[in-house]
Design a protein around this motif. Sequence first.
Motif, PDB file in Angstrom:
ATOM      1  N   LYS A  21       0.783  -1.233   0.000  1.00 29.57           N
ATOM      2  CA  LYS A  21       0.000   0.000   0.000  1.00 29.57           C
ATOM      3  C   LYS A  21       0.817   1.287   0.000  1.00 29.57           C
ATOM      4  N   ILE A  22       2.057   1.205   0.443  1.00 36.56           N
ATOM      5  CA  ILE A  22       2.806   2.445   0.639  1.00 36.56           C
ATOM      6  C   ILE A  22       4.092   2.492  -0.163  1.00 36.56           C
ATOM      7  N   ALA A  23       4.931   1.501  -0.017  1.00 36.12           N
ATOM      8  CA  ALA A  23       6.257   1.548  -0.643  1.00 36.12           C
ATOM      9  C   ALA A  23       6.183   1.551  -2.160  1.00 36.12           C
ATOM     10  N   ILE A  24       5.184   0.866  -2.718  1.00 32.09           N
ATOM     11  CA  ILE A  24       5.086   0.793  -4.181  1.00 32.09           C
ATOM     12  C   ILE A  24       4.641   2.121  -4.792  1.00 32.09           C
ATOM     13  N   PRO A  25       3.495   2.694  -4.357  1.00 33.75           N
ATOM     14  CA  PRO A  25       3.058   3.937  -5.015  1.00 33.75           C
ATOM     15  C   PRO A  25       3.838   5.176  -4.593  1.00 33.75           C
ATOM     16  N   TYR A  26       4.540   5.132  -3.462  1.00 36.27           N
ATOM     17  CA  TYR A  26       5.261   6.307  -2.981  1.00 36.27           C
ATOM     18  C   TYR A  26       6.719   5.964  -2.693  1.00 36.27           C
ATOM     19  N   LYS A  27       7.546   6.993  -2.648  1.00 36.55           N
ATOM     20  CA  LYS A  27       8.943   6.812  -2.270  1.00 36.55           C
ATOM     21  C   LYS A  27       9.082   7.101  -0.780  1.00 36.55           C
ATOM     22  N   ALA A  28       9.264   6.037   0.004  1.00 38.06           N
ATOM     23  CA  ALA A  28       9.336   6.182   1.457  1.00 38.06           C
ATOM     24  C   ALA A  28      10.741   6.577   1.892  1.00 38.06           C
ATOM     25  N   CYS A  48       4.481  13.892  -6.835  1.00 37.08           N
ATOM     26  CA  CYS A  48       3.346  13.828  -7.754  1.00 37.08           C
ATOM     27  C   CYS A  48       3.139  12.384  -8.211  1.00 37.08           C
ATOM     28  N   GLU A  49       1.908  11.905  -8.134  1.00 29.02           N
ATOM     29  CA  GLU A  49       1.619  10.529  -8.541  1.00 29.02           C
ATOM     30  C   GLU A  49       1.815  10.332 -10.045  1.00 29.02           C
ATOM     31  N   LYS A  50       1.620  11.398 -10.815  1.00 27.25           N
ATOM     32  CA  LYS A  50       1.781  11.294 -12.267  1.00 27.25           C
ATOM     33  C   LYS A  50       3.252  11.297 -12.665  1.00 27.25           C
ATOM     34  N   CYS A  51       4.032  12.203 -12.062  1.00 26.97           N
ATOM     35  CA  CYS A  51       5.438  12.367 -12.450  1.00 26.97           C
ATOM     36  C   CYS A  51       6.387  11.507 -11.621  1.00 26.97           C
ATOM     37  N   ASN A  52       5.912  11.063 -10.453  1.00 29.50           N
ATOM     38  CA  ASN A  52       6.749  10.329  -9.503  1.00 29.50           C
ATOM     39  C   ASN A  52       7.936  11.174  -9.040  1.00 29.50           C
ATOM     40  N   GLU A  53       7.709  12.472  -8.934  1.00 29.73           N
ATOM     41  CA  GLU A  53       8.717  13.392  -8.423  1.00 29.73           C
ATOM     42  C   GLU A  53       8.019  14.664  -7.944  1.00 29.73           C
ATOM     43  N   VAL A  54       8.805  15.570  -7.346  1.00 35.14           N
ATOM     44  CA  VAL A  54       8.235  16.834  -6.876  1.00 35.14           C
ATOM     45  C   VAL A  54       8.216  17.808  -8.055  1.00 35.14           C
ATOM     46  N   CYS A  55       7.106  17.843  -8.767  1.00 35.98           N
ATOM     47  CA  CYS A  55       6.987  18.711  -9.941  1.00 35.98           C
ATOM     48  C   CYS A  55       6.292  20.015  -9.552  1.00 35.98           C
ATOM     49  N   ASN A  56       6.040  20.866 -10.544  1.00 36.18           N
ATOM     50  CA  ASN A  56       5.426  22.165 -10.268  1.00 36.18           C
ATOM     51  C   ASN A  56       4.047  22.047  -9.627  1.00 36.18           C
ATOM     52  N   SER A  57       3.295  21.023  -9.990  1.00 37.81           N
ATOM     53  CA  SER A  57       1.958  20.872  -9.410  1.00 37.81           C
ATOM     54  C   SER A  57       2.033  20.719  -7.894  1.00 37.81           C
ATOM     55  N   ILE A  58       3.075  20.052  -7.406  1.00 30.77           N
ATOM     56  CA  ILE A  58       3.253  19.876  -5.961  1.00 30.77           C
ATOM     57  C   ILE A  58       3.626  21.197  -5.300  1.00 30.77           C
ATOM     58  N   HIS A  59       4.510  21.965  -5.929  1.00 27.86           N
ATOM     59  CA  HIS A  59       4.888  23.274  -5.369  1.00 27.86           C
ATOM     60  C   HIS A  59       3.669  24.192  -5.281  1.00 27.86           C
ATOM     61  N   PHE A  60       2.840  24.162  -6.313  1.00 24.49           N
ATOM     62  CA  PHE A  60       1.616  24.959  -6.273  1.00 24.49           C
ATOM     63  C   PHE A  60       0.687  24.466  -5.163  1.00 24.49           C
TER      64      PHE A  60
END
Length: 301
Positions: A21-28, A48-60
């Motif tokens: 539930k956690i380690a696969i969809p997210y980077k722990a 970001c779930e789409k980019c798998n990184e901290v993209c602009n959508s997350i900063h916003f």
Amino acid sequence: MVVNLKILNNPVSITLEFINKIAIPYKACGITQDPETKNYMVVLNDICEKCNEVCNSIHFQRNFKNWTSGNNDIDKFIQDTQLSEHTFRVRNALEWIPYDRLDTYIAEDDEIDRVYRTNWTDGCICYWNNKNQNWERTDQNRFVTLKILNNPANTTLEFINKIAIPYKACGITQDPETKNYMVVFNDMCKKCNEVCNSIHFQRNFKNWTSDNNDIDKFIQDTQLSEHTYQVKNALEWIFYNKLYDIYVDEINKMYRANWIDGCINKWDNENQNWKRADQNMFITLKILNNPADITAELNKV
């Protein structure tokens, strides 16, 4: 860094729960425990779930709590544009622009369409600066146009059909006195789809006049035809006190002088003014016998 905390419901079965539930969809990053509730929590990167990184959508998204327009429809519309930003450079995101970031003097440009022009102190968001943990911006103190939103509750439809398509919008603001919501968009040329020389000339129309409508219109028409990087054919109104050493050339029946400023060459974005060439150049003055027919007069010259 900003992280998310996810409570572990079953610490005894941490391996199975963590992997599925956690380690696969997210980077722990690790695990912690709340000393009061005794809950174990996984520390996750806020990515970001789409980019798998901290993209602009997350900063916003992290900044949503720091602003509101006071209107749920407008808030959601702005947030939706921001959550769609997944590239390095911000392209289509709008932002809530506090009214005090606009120049206090707002001149009405067109009473029928209720369009206003002003300066925007901050300029447009360009990309995220990881070192400073803030947005990099461009074109500070830029000219912008304000268009009143007649129906804030129907922001999406009105915005797309009347504003977003013909113009590149930057954000939305609200006049604290009238309570009118207004879209802030680039004051761009409809032909070039950018701020070209014709726009720079147009912004300055209010700062000069020859006191002759025919001459004013003729000069303005030449300026509005300038859409290239370097100014080629535009005329300008030259104040007489910018000329010196004026004398009469008796042989050629003309006046000659020196012109302090020199010819307009191109627009300087950094200084927000024209770059000029050939300062203190020698020029010739020819009297216009019939200003009402200025085109014919200039053709003779």
